[in-house]
Scaffold this motif. Structure first.
Motif, mmCIF file in Angstrom:
data_model
loop_
_atom_site.group_PDB
_atom_site.id
_atom_site.type_symbol
_atom_site.label_atom_id
_atom_site.label_comp_id
_atom_site.label_asym_id
_atom_site.label_seq_id
_atom_site.Cartn_x
_atom_site.Cartn_y
_atom_site.Cartn_z
ATOM 1 N N HIS A 45 -5.509 2.994 -3.906
ATOM 2 C CA HIS A 45 -6.573 3.994 -3.856
ATOM 3 C C HIS A 45 -7.376 3.889 -2.553
ATOM 4 O O HIS A 45 -8.226 4.729 -2.271
ATOM 5 N N ARG A 46 -7.108 2.858 -1.785
ATOM 6 C CA ARG A 46 -7.815 2.671 -0.523
ATOM 7 C C ARG A 46 -7.316 3.672 0.515
ATOM 8 O O ARG A 46 -6.213 4.212 0.417
ATOM 9 N N ASP A 47 -8.165 3.902 1.528
ATOM 10 C CA ASP A 47 -7.809 4.854 2.577
ATOM 11 C C ASP A 47 -6.577 4.379 3.346
ATOM 12 O O ASP A 47 -6.396 3.177 3.591
ATOM 13 N N ARG B 258 0.806 -1.226 0.000
ATOM 14 C CA ARG B 258 0.000 0.000 0.000
ATOM 15 C C ARG B 258 0.835 1.270 0.000
ATOM 16 O O ARG B 258 0.368 2.327 -0.430
ATOM 17 N N ARG C 276 1.978 6.622 -1.904
ATOM 18 C CA ARG C 276 0.936 5.616 -1.771
ATOM 19 C C ARG C 276 0.886 4.743 -3.009
ATOM 20 O O ARG C 276 1.159 5.186 -4.118
ATOM 21 N N MET D 211 -1.400 11.244 1.820
ATOM 22 C CA MET D 211 -1.979 11.825 0.609
ATOM 23 C C MET D 211 -0.922 11.904 -0.490
ATOM 24 O O MET D 211 -0.581 10.915 -1.098
ATOM 25 N N ALA E 155 -4.533 8.536 8.745
ATOM 26 C CA ALA E 155 -4.387 9.986 8.568
ATOM 27 C C ALA E 155 -3.050 10.502 9.077
ATOM 28 O O ALA E 155 -2.604 11.581 8.676
#
Length: 244
Positions: free
Chosen positions: A153-155, A131, A150, A203, A158
């Motif tokens: 596309h997965r979360d 990931r 990253r 991000m 934070a």
């Protein structure tokens, strides 16, 4: 029985007969909380040493200090390691800590001397999709950096802590007192320091300057990207890279 197989055969069954060479594969971090004064720890120390032969595994030995009172003061013990183990216990929802304990990927645990259980957990981690990627880079001004980006596309969490781990690749100690009196114990990747030097929000890709010096003479280093749970407790290790 499987549990009685020699370590070398167990590793061959799980990871292949020949240790893997370095490439872009994700690295699984295995933290062993151990002590030179713990009579059940030498088999776990030996297993960690065997895991160190595989490029896709980063084994780390964190020597704790809470067994120092039973006759032998661990020469590598640090209160910070005991604190880290307690933080993991909180994350796992338990109150007790023990040796030898292995924490795999920051989220799974196993008794460090139970080779079959340990390698089964590692195998599951190796099967997970990558990931996050960490790569080393070199700036025009000569500063050593890492780049984090990253791969999904997965979360993602934070807040992820960028940490440098410094360690002694191999050390041998003769134990003269306590439960392991008379034994000569070889330890692998003995952690001397874990230092945070950045935070990533998951991000956009980001670069971070590596601390200078990267590691003292005679030591090696690795970078670990670890999710920060509420309260600052350690979470999942999202990616890791060994530094040359």
């Amino acid at each position: 029985m499987r549990a009685a197989l020699p370590l070398i055969l167990l590793c061959a069954v799980w990871f292949g007969a020949v240790p893997a060479t370095a490439d872009e594969r994700p690295v699984t971090v295995v933290e062993l909380f151990t002590s030179q004064g713990c009579s059940s720890c030498p088999p776990a120390d030996a297993l960690l040493g065997k895991l160190g032969e595989y490029e896709e595994i980063l084994p780390l030995a964190l020597h704790v200090d809470y067994w120092d009172y039973i006759g032998w003061k661990d020469t590598f013990a640090r209160a910070a390691h005991t604190k880290r183990q307690k933080a993991y216990a909180y994350s796992f929802g338990t109150r007790s800590i023990y040796t030898p304990q292995m924490v795999i990927g920051g989220v799974d645990q196993a008794v460090g001397s139970h080779a079959v259980e340990v390698m089964d957990v590692i195998h599951r981690h190796k099967a997970k999709p990558q990931r996050v990627a960490i790569r080393t880079t070199q700036a025009t001004d000569g500063v050593a950096r890492i780049r984090i980006e990253r791969m999904t596309h997965r979360d993602l969490p934070a807040e992820m802590l960028v940490q440098i781990v410094r360690f002694v690749p191999r050390a041998k100690v003769d134990i003269s007192r306590g439960e392991n009196a008379g034994l000569s114990i070889t330890s692998t990747n003995v952690v001397t320091d874990i230092q945070g030097f950045g935070v990533w929000n998951g991000m956009d890709a980001a670069e971070f300057d590596l601390p200078n010096p990267i590691a003292p003479e005679g030591q090696a280093a690795a970078i670990i990207l670890q999710a920060a749970r509420k309260g600052g407790y350690p979470g999942e290790i999202m990616a890791a890279i060994k530094l040359d």
